[in-house]
Design an enzyme around this catalytic site. Structure first.
Site, mmCIF file in Angstrom:
data_model
loop_
_atom_site.group_PDB
_atom_site.id
_atom_site.type_symbol
_atom_site.label_atom_id
_atom_site.label_comp_id
_atom_site.label_asym_id
_atom_site.label_seq_id
_atom_site.Cartn_x
_atom_site.Cartn_y
_atom_site.Cartn_z
ATOM 1 N N HIS A 16 74.172 64.894 43.970
ATOM 2 C CA HIS A 16 72.240 64.432 43.674
ATOM 3 C C HIS A 16 71.863 63.795 42.794
ATOM 4 C CE1 HIS A 16 68.789 67.304 43.030
ATOM 5 N NE2 HIS A 16 68.760 66.696 42.480
ATOM 6 N N HIS A 18 69.025 60.643 43.036
ATOM 7 C CA HIS A 18 68.047 59.947 43.497
ATOM 8 C C HIS A 18 68.289 58.069 43.664
ATOM 9 C CE1 HIS A 18 65.298 63.966 44.271
ATOM 10 N NE2 HIS A 18 66.726 64.012 43.554
ATOM 11 N N ASP A 20 65.658 55.788 44.396
ATOM 12 C CA ASP A 20 64.876 55.209 43.074
ATOM 13 C C ASP A 20 64.933 55.149 41.773
ATOM 14 O OD1 ASP A 20 63.714 57.705 43.409
ATOM 15 O OD2 ASP A 20 62.259 57.542 44.246
ATOM 16 N N GLY A 167 60.414 67.193 44.834
ATOM 17 C CA GLY A 167 58.505 67.252 44.271
ATOM 18 C C GLY A 167 58.245 68.144 43.592
ATOM 19 N N HIS A 194 66.011 71.243 46.475
ATOM 20 C CA HIS A 194 65.160 71.382 45.220
ATOM 21 C C HIS A 194 65.307 72.706 45.358
ATOM 22 C CE1 HIS A 194 65.722 66.975 44.854
ATOM 23 N NE2 HIS A 194 65.943 67.541 43.262
ATOM 24 N N GLU A 197 64.389 74.428 39.509
ATOM 25 C CA GLU A 197 64.297 74.026 38.082
ATOM 26 C C GLU A 197 62.511 74.386 37.432
ATOM 27 O OE1 GLU A 197 64.093 69.608 40.024
ATOM 28 O OE2 GLU A 197 64.336 68.701 37.985
ATOM 29 N N ASP A 274 71.275 63.433 39.174
ATOM 30 C CA ASP A 274 69.966 63.033 39.259
ATOM 31 C C ASP A 274 69.625 61.518 39.529
ATOM 32 O OD1 ASP A 274 67.974 64.371 40.322
ATOM 33 O OD2 ASP A 274 67.034 64.983 38.548
#
Ligand code: ZN
Length: 329
Positions: A16, A18, A20, A167, A194, A197, A274
């Site tokens: 997991h 990301h 960006d 998102g 996801h 959360e 993350d």
């Protein structure tokens, strides 16, 4: 010092992460310089006063300004893989949302060409095997996400190993986007979602029902033993991201991760970053934090990483190779 060395020495997997949110600050600054974009550097990392997931997600707007070219995407993949390499990661699934990289006119083909070139170079430059998870966005219109999945199916990239929906979870729970999730699953893509959360247990339960093989975060169920037992029974892996969860206020304290129970009950989970840059972490730093708080020991870190191989989205043969790599190094 000894503890840090022991953690570094454990060969790891990361599932997991990301793209960006994990591009290094140095590369972001370099890209901004080259592209003559003025960035507010304070917005690249989460502030200490961050109060929510929404506030956390705002950092991405700033980073994405420099990730709108093929060259920047390729270099981003290499950069994140090199960071993982420094954490002694042997296999990583990096995720990204293609639609965030179209502000300056890139199309899906150009984006995937860049990402694939990045993966090729990253594998050549490091000791890490890399695959890509593609994130549809929950707030996106259904047709746009469907277009993305159609494209993925047609492209049949050797590096795309699964899909995710990222998102805002609270306004777009799985039940609200069920037909979109189903559309992706029906195409045969491996699914991680996801979920949990934003404090909602039901979102985790629904995500599993809809076919998720792994759950991103899953925080809401950490104290819910009935659901945790269901996770075990269904053989679902929880992708836990401790520091990020503290920053988004998904948890107030590490003890809420209930790690002792997860370990005792042999409930599948793995530790992840993350977002290395937004969260200001590394995979080693995440494990150090947990060891410092007596939530896990080195032997258990080895064990969860070896077990996590079974939940990677690669073939049985590739899993076997990875398993050998993890147990022999
Ligand atoms: Zn995430």
């Amino acid at each position: 010092m000894k503890m840090k060395k022991c953690i570094q020495d454990v060969p790891k997997i990361e599932l997991h992460c990301h793209l960006d949110g994990s591009v290094s600050r140095d590369l972001i600054k370099q890209l901004a310089f080259e592209q003559q974009i003025v960035l507010n550097e304070d917005n690249l990392i989460v502030s200490e006063s961050c109060e929510s997931l929404n506030e956390y997600l705002q950092c991405f707007d700033e980073i994405l300004k420099v990730l709108q070219t093929k060259d920047s995407l390729k270099r981003a993949v290499i950069d994140v893989t090199q960071q993982a390499d420094r954490d002694n990661v042997k296999y990583i699934e990096i995720r990204f949302a293609p639609f965030f990289h179209m502000d300056k006119g890139l199309n899906l083909t150009e984006i995937f060409e860049a990402i694939e070139e990045g993966v090729d170079s990253a594998i050549a430059l490091t000791d890490v095997k890399v695959n890509i998870l593609v994130c549809a966005m929950r707030q996106q219109e259904a047709e746009i996400n469907a277009t993305l999945f159609d494209y993925l199916q047609q492209r049949d990239s050797q590096f795309v190993c699964g899909i995710d929906f990222a998102g805002p979870e609270a306004p777009f729970p799985p039940t609200k986007i069920e037909s979109q999730i189903q559309y992706g699953v029906d195409k045969g893509f491996n699914l991680t979602l996801h979920a949990g959360e934003c404090g909602c247990v039901q979102n985790v339960v629904e995500s599993i029902r809809m076919g998720a093989k792994r759950i991103g975060h899953g925080v809401a169920i950490n104290q819910d033993e009935a659901v945790l037992q269901e996770v075990k029974k269904q053989n679902i892996l929880l992708e836990i991201c401790p520091k990020s969860n503290i920053q988004t206020k998904a948890i107030q304290d590490l003890s809420e991760l209930n790690m002792t129970y997860l370990l005792e009950q042999d409930i599948p989970f793995l530790i992840n970053t993350d977002n290395r840059t937004v969260t200001q972490t590394s995979l080693n730093a995440e494990y150090e934090l947990l060891v410092e708080h007596d939530l896990i020991n080195i032997q258990q870190i080895k064990m969860i990483n070896q077990k996590a191989v079974e939940y990677t989205f690669i073939s049985d043969e590739e899993q076997q190779v990875l398993k050998n790599k993890l147990s022999n190094s």
